[in-house]
Design a protein around this motif. Structure first.
Motif, PDB file in Angstrom:
ATOM      1  N   THR A  30       0.824  -1.218   0.000  1.00  0.00           N
ATOM      2  CA  THR A  30       0.000   0.000   0.000  1.00  0.00           C
ATOM      3  C   THR A  30       0.855   1.263   0.000  1.00  0.00           C
ATOM      4  O   THR A  30       2.044   1.240   0.340  1.00  0.00           O
ATOM      5  N   SER A  31       0.193   2.340  -0.377  1.00  0.00           N
ATOM      6  CA  SER A  31       0.832   3.656  -0.329  1.00  0.00           C
ATOM      7  C   SER A  31      -0.254   4.703  -0.151  1.00  0.00           C
ATOM      8  O   SER A  31      -1.313   4.633  -0.779  1.00  0.00           O
ATOM      9  N   SER A  32       0.024   5.694   0.692  1.00  0.00           N
ATOM     10  CA  SER A  32      -0.954   6.751   0.924  1.00  0.00           C
ATOM     11  C   SER A  32      -0.949   7.793  -0.180  1.00  0.00           C
ATOM     12  O   SER A  32      -1.873   8.587  -0.299  1.00  0.00           O
ATOM     13  N   SER A  33       0.110   7.758  -1.020  1.00  0.00           N
ATOM     14  CA  SER A  33       0.239   8.722  -2.113  1.00  0.00           C
ATOM     15  C   SER A  33       0.395   8.001  -3.438  1.00  0.00           C
ATOM     16  O   SER A  33       1.204   7.067  -3.555  1.00  0.00           O
ATOM     17  N   TYR A  34      -0.374   8.448  -4.414  1.00  0.00           N
ATOM     18  CA  TYR A  34      -0.287   7.855  -5.762  1.00  0.00           C
ATOM     19  C   TYR A  34       1.128   7.969  -6.319  1.00  0.00           C
ATOM     20  O   TYR A  34       1.628   7.075  -7.006  1.00  0.00           O
ATOM     21  N   PRO A  97      -4.474   2.250  -1.375  1.00  0.00           N
ATOM     22  CA  PRO A  97      -4.021   2.965  -0.166  1.00  0.00           C
ATOM     23  C   PRO A  97      -4.116   2.139   1.113  1.00  0.00           C
ATOM     24  O   PRO A  97      -3.392   2.414   2.078  1.00  0.00           O
TER      25      PRO A  97
END
Length: 613
Positions: A30-34, A97
């Motif tokens: 996951t990542s909180s930023s594209y 996310p």
């Protein structure tokens, strides 16, 4: 903001797979930023029959404006795997996310440096793409061209147009209305004539967007054909837009249906040409046309021909990239292919497959696209082995002819894998070929000059061996005896358009004026349109027996015309020191329907052996 690490990193070290039936799956973290980089992943090995629920990615390694891929770094358990820029873009698009995404991505899940592993993993492609719950067809980021009015990327407008167009088609079909009169269909075709003389900028922004989406590099690639055809739920992704593949199918089928004027159909076909492989092969699978075909070898040849114009970086992948359409050789008699082996030279692989098709079908249809006098992109390719890595020069369907009657190939094994020994009969020789300029471009004007020369060349014949008029034979020969849809020409076909074409051709107009009159879309254009395709790469010849022949462009005087047992066509053959080279198929009016066939057992024994190299 991108967070690119500057710390030195080590390359990821792949562990050998434990089993021939195992695959690796990629856990996309996951990542909180594209835009956050590097992308972080883990790899886990699973038996192919005991995988968790996963999706698969279909993409092109390089993108349209990047012929040589630039590489990015993927962080896998603290080490680096290098991937292309387009692969990175696809993973950014698929990253979530709050939950890891489980994927199969060829560039990461296969150790590309291990040729043995690559060979084994190719055999599992069928199971991978049929087991995947969802397949993402990634054609690339949104276009950089922006529509001034809406402020949106053109590709976004194109993706929305696909959706709206599919809805319009479905609604009009269900209500019994003519699809041709729908507003979106009319928007699609209204600028077609202007497009012939300029670029796609003549279109409305939405149609320009559709052109952008349909001309991405992804559509040209070979591997994606089986990825689409085998997928349960494929979806097209472009930038942040997504569209079910079913909607694309609805649009494509509406554009190429036959119930519309020929000139409109040709425009539609040209517009969607890059997409054709994906829809054609998936349709073959869905309709059961590829379920069982006899004898073995026929399905293999059909699939190779259907995917031939698709591109692959490694020429061996033109074979290995379609193996997903076949089961294991032990259980699928249609699988006549050798096991994948990336250590084998492409020339040897192509020869093995060509021979396997010949031996299994007992026919020489695979030779119909062999032009051994031309240099292939595959080094050391024998003249008799089909070069599936090169665009075929056919423009006809060999099945509609029957030069060798009902005979089967007479074949003999050779110790040399690059030689082919078959029996045939020399039926004629080339007496003289038309003169060809040192360089020829197939512009409209160049075609006019060539046709005028060929007309004078053919007109030197006072009569024809079959008793037909030379004019009728010339009309037939310049079209390879077949129509635009590759069916056999019947007496009287093309008569009106040929007469209009010939009147202009032999008239007093200069080359440029004649070209304008012939190619202006009138009656003469119908014949010219067909003749143009056959003209490419060919020459006209007269034989010792007075026949007119359409032959490969580099054919020379004294080259032989041979009808091999099991062939649908005559062939140009050149022999030196007991070894022959296949120049390619030729069209000879009066030799295409078994007139020179050899079917008597005693006569077959007396035929000549040809050792083709």
């Amino acid at each position: 903001m991108e967070n690119e690490s500057k710390e030195p990193v080590i390359d990821y070290q792949y562990k050998a797979l434990k089993d021939r039936k195992s695959i690796r799956l990629l856990y996309l973290h996951t990542s909180s930023s594209y835009h956050q980089l590097p992308i972080e992943v883990s790899l886990c090995e699973f038996p192919i029959d005991a995988c968790p629920n996963f999706s698969a990615l279909s993409y092109a390694w390089s993108i349209d404006d990047e012929p040589v891929p630039s590489f990015r770094e993927l962080l896998c358990d603290g080490a680096v795997i290098r991937i292309t820029k387009n692969c990175e873009a696809a993973l950014k698009r698929l990253r979530r996310p709050k939950q890891d995404q489980i994927l199969w991505v060829d560039a990461v899940c296969i150790n590309q440096a291990d040729l043995e592993e690559r060979s084994l993993q190719v055999l599992l492609m069928r199971q991978i793409y049929t087991q995947a719950s969802w397949v993402a067809l990634w054609v690339g980021d949104a276009s950089t061209d922006i529509d001034e009015e809406s402020g949106l990327p053109l590709s976004d407008l194109g993706m929305d147009y696909i959706h709206d167009f599919a809805v319009e088609i479905a609604e009009r079909t269900n209500s019994g209305q003519d699809i041709n009169q729908g507003p979106l269909y009319q928007e699609f075709i209204k600028d077609r004539q202007a497009f012939q003389y300029s670029e796609s900028k003549v279109f409305t922004p939405r149609v320009r967007g559709l052109w952008d989406v349909f001309h991405r590099n992804w559509w040209k690639r070979l591997w994606v054909i089986q990825e689409v055809a085998l997928a349960k739920e494929p979806a097209l992704l472009c930038g942040l837009k997504a569209e079910p593949f079913h909607n694309l199918k609805v649009v494509i089928e509406a554009l190429i249906r036959s119930a519309q004027p020929v000139e409109v159909l040709e425009y539609n076909t040209l517009f969607i040409a890059h997409t054709f492989h994906q829809f054609h092969v998936r349709h073959m699978i869905e309709t059961g046309r590829m379920s069982t075909i006899s004898p073995p070898g026929v399905k293999a040849l059909d699939m190779l021909n259907a995917t031939r114009n698709a591109q692959a970086t490694d020429p061996r992948d033109k074979i290995y990239g379609i193996l997903g359409f076949f089961g294991p050789p032990a259980t699928d008699p249609e699988n006549i292919f050798p096991d994948p082996d990336y250590k084998k030279p492409a020339a040897e692989l192509y020869a093995d497959v060509s021979r396997a098709i010949i031996v299994n079908t007992k026919k020489l249809e695979v030779l119909s696209s062999c032009y051994g006098f031309f240099k292939s992109t595959v080094p050391n390719l024998p003249s008799w082995a089909a070069s599936w890595n090169d665009t075929p020069m056919q423009y006809f369907d060999g099945k509609i002819f029957n030069a060798a009657g009902s005979s089967n190939v007479v074949y003999e094994d050779s110790d040399d894998k690059l030689l082919m020994r078959i029996k045939g009969r020399v039926v004629d020789s080339v007496k003289r070929s038309g003169r060809i300029p040192e360089s020829i471009g197939y512009s409209n004007e160049a075609c006019i000059e060539l046709w005028r020369y060929w007309w004078k060349f053919a007109s030197a014949l006072d009569s024809y061996p079959t008793g037909e008029s030379v004019v009728d034979v010339f009309e037939d020969t310049l079209c390879w005896g077949s129509s635009l849809d590759y069916t056999r020409l019947q007496p009287g076909d093309n008569k009106e358009s040929f007469d209009a074409w010939l009147k202009i051709l032999i008239g007093a107009d200069d080359t440029g004026t004649a070209a304008k009159h012939i190619f202006n879309g009138g009656e003469s254009f119908k014949y010219a349109h067909r003749a143009t395709s056959v003209t490419w790469g060919r020459n006209m010849s007269i034989t010792d027996k007075g026949y007119l022949a359409m032959v490969p462009i580099v054919t020379k005087a004294e080259d032989k015309i041979v009808i091999f047992q099991g062939s649908k066509l005559p062939f140009i053959v050149r022999t030196e020191d007991g070894v022959s080279k296949l120049g390619g198929p030729c069209y000879v009016r009066g030799m295409m329907d078994g007139e020179f066939a050899t079917e008597d057992a005693q006569a077959i024994d007396e035929l000549e052996w040809f050792t083709l190299k």
